[in-house]
Design an enzyme around this catalytic site. Structure first.
Site, PDB file in Angstrom:
ATOM      1  N   LEU A 147       0.880  -1.169   0.000  1.00  0.00           N
ATOM      2  CA  LEU A 147       0.000   0.000   0.000  1.00  0.00           C
ATOM      3  C   LEU A 147       0.916   1.217   0.000  1.00  0.00           C
ATOM      4  O   LEU A 147       1.975   1.209   0.646  1.00  0.00           O
ATOM      5  CB  LEU A 147      -0.893   0.013   1.249  1.00  0.00           C
ATOM      6  CG  LEU A 147      -1.966  -1.080   1.344  1.00  0.00           C
ATOM      7  CD1 LEU A 147      -2.722  -0.981   2.666  1.00  0.00           C
ATOM      8  CD2 LEU A 147      -2.954  -0.997   0.180  1.00  0.00           C
ATOM      9  N   ASP A 148       0.488   2.275  -0.706  1.00  0.00           N
ATOM     10  CA  ASP A 148       1.294   3.500  -0.752  1.00  0.00           C
ATOM     11  C   ASP A 148       1.418   4.102   0.637  1.00  0.00           C
ATOM     12  O   ASP A 148       0.571   3.875   1.495  1.00  0.00           O
ATOM     13  CB  ASP A 148       0.596   4.586  -1.586  1.00  0.00           C
ATOM     14  CG  ASP A 148       0.254   4.131  -2.970  1.00  0.00           C
ATOM     15  OD1 ASP A 148       0.926   3.229  -3.474  1.00  0.00           O
ATOM     16  OD2 ASP A 148      -0.708   4.706  -3.525  1.00  0.00           O
ATOM     17  N   LYS A 149       2.407   4.948   0.769  1.00  0.00           N
ATOM     18  CA  LYS A 149       2.605   5.674   2.026  1.00  0.00           C
ATOM     19  C   LYS A 149       1.316   6.377   2.482  1.00  0.00           C
ATOM     20  O   LYS A 149       0.962   6.370   3.660  1.00  0.00           O
ATOM     21  CB  LYS A 149       3.729   6.695   1.824  1.00  0.00           C
ATOM     22  CG  LYS A 149       4.083   7.450   3.055  1.00  0.00           C
ATOM     23  CD  LYS A 149       5.285   8.336   2.798  1.00  0.00           C
ATOM     24  CE  LYS A 149       5.626   9.095   4.066  1.00  0.00           C
ATOM     25  NZ  LYS A 149       6.664  10.098   3.852  1.00  0.00           N
TER      26      LYS A 149
ATOM     27  N   ARG B  24      -5.217   5.087  -7.714  1.00  0.00           N
ATOM     28  CA  ARG B  24      -5.000   6.512  -8.014  1.00  0.00           C
ATOM     29  C   ARG B  24      -4.904   6.733  -9.519  1.00  0.00           C
ATOM     30  O   ARG B  24      -5.457   7.704 -10.068  1.00  0.00           O
ATOM     31  CB  ARG B  24      -3.707   7.002  -7.336  1.00  0.00           C
ATOM     32  CG  ARG B  24      -3.794   6.977  -5.815  1.00  0.00           C
ATOM     33  CD  ARG B  24      -2.472   7.348  -5.149  1.00  0.00           C
ATOM     34  NE  ARG B  24      -2.438   6.855  -3.786  1.00  0.00           N
ATOM     35  CZ  ARG B  24      -2.959   7.493  -2.739  1.00  0.00           C
ATOM     36  NH1 ARG B  24      -3.517   8.668  -2.891  1.00  0.00           N
ATOM     37  NH2 ARG B  24      -2.906   6.946  -1.533  1.00  0.00           N
TER      38      ARG B  24
END
Ligand code: URA
Length: 231
Positions: free
Chosen positions: A103-105, A190
């Site tokens: 998962l992204d930051k 995104r």
């Protein structure tokens, strides 16, 4: 059966050299008897260190509620990571505990972690089509026609030639939606919204397969049975 020095080092207790010192100092017993030869092989279940059974001598499978602000990379230079939430000893294990996908930051939500590498490959392979459910808030009002675009299997992400697999889209509010993906490309949610003209403001993974976070607070984790996904 594993060598004592190897066992202790691989379970993150200490370095191999320190493990040898610990054994020679009499801190380790096997089946109740002191064992001062570090090269001795023993069954994990019989080993005690300072009188305590070994810490998770088998594998680890964890479900974490990832908070925003942490990366899933082990690279220190990428900033604070999700592994910092685990006990120090588990962070020193070999094989290393790693996330199943990333998962992204700036993304929060359900993250699985394990040291079982075939499981990582199995659950991240697009072939296995494990559904992952994301909740996103967007910078503008969404239109219901997005459902057809995401479901079409023709949506192209910038810089890619292969269209995204069909994804299920549900409108939750004017600027809020749920998207179910069966693949896990880089920044996929995104980028999918970007391809349709909107920007994701917040992103949270609510489900992985049939797993949900329940009331697990952000920053916490719990263990899953090792055979949760079958053996
Ligand atoms: N898609 C994203 O854009 N980010 C994530 O962290 C996961 C899926």
């Amino acid at each position: 059966m594993r060598r004592l020095d190897q066992l202790l080092a691989n379970l993150g207790y200490c370095s191999r050299r320190q493990a040898r010192e610990w054994v020679e100092a009499g801190r380790v017993t096997v089946a109740g008897r002191p064992m001062d030869y570090f090269g001795a092989k023993a069954d994990e279940a019989d080993v005690r260190v300072d009188g305590e059974p070994l810490d998770h001598p088998g594998s680890l499978l964890l479900l974490m509620h990832k908070p925003t602000g942490l990366v899933c990379s082990h690279e220190e230079r990428e900033g604070p990571n999700v592994y910092s939430l685990l006990p120090e000893r588990w962070r020193q294990r070999n094989p290393a505990v790693t996330s199943i996908g990333r998962l992204d930051k700036d993304t929060s939500g359900l993250l699985l972690l394990t040291d079982i590498s075939p499981l990582v490959h199995r659950l991240t392979s697009p072939k296995n089509k494990v559904p992952k459910v994301y909740r996103a808030t967007l910078d503008r009002d969404l239109t219901p026609d997005l459902a057809a675009r995401f479901a079409s299997g023709t949506l192209l992400l910038e810089g890619e030639k292969e269209p995204c697999a069909p994804a299920e889209f549900k409108l939750l509010g004017p600027r809020e939606a749920e998207l179910t993906l069966t693949e896990g490309r880089y920044h996929q949610v995104r980028r999918m919204f970007a391809a349709t003209g909107s920007t994701v403001l917040t992103l949270h993974r609510a489900k992985f397969g049939d797993l949900e976070l329940g009331d697990l607070p952000a920053g916490q984790w719990r263990e899953l049975p090792l055979d949760y996904f079958g053996t």
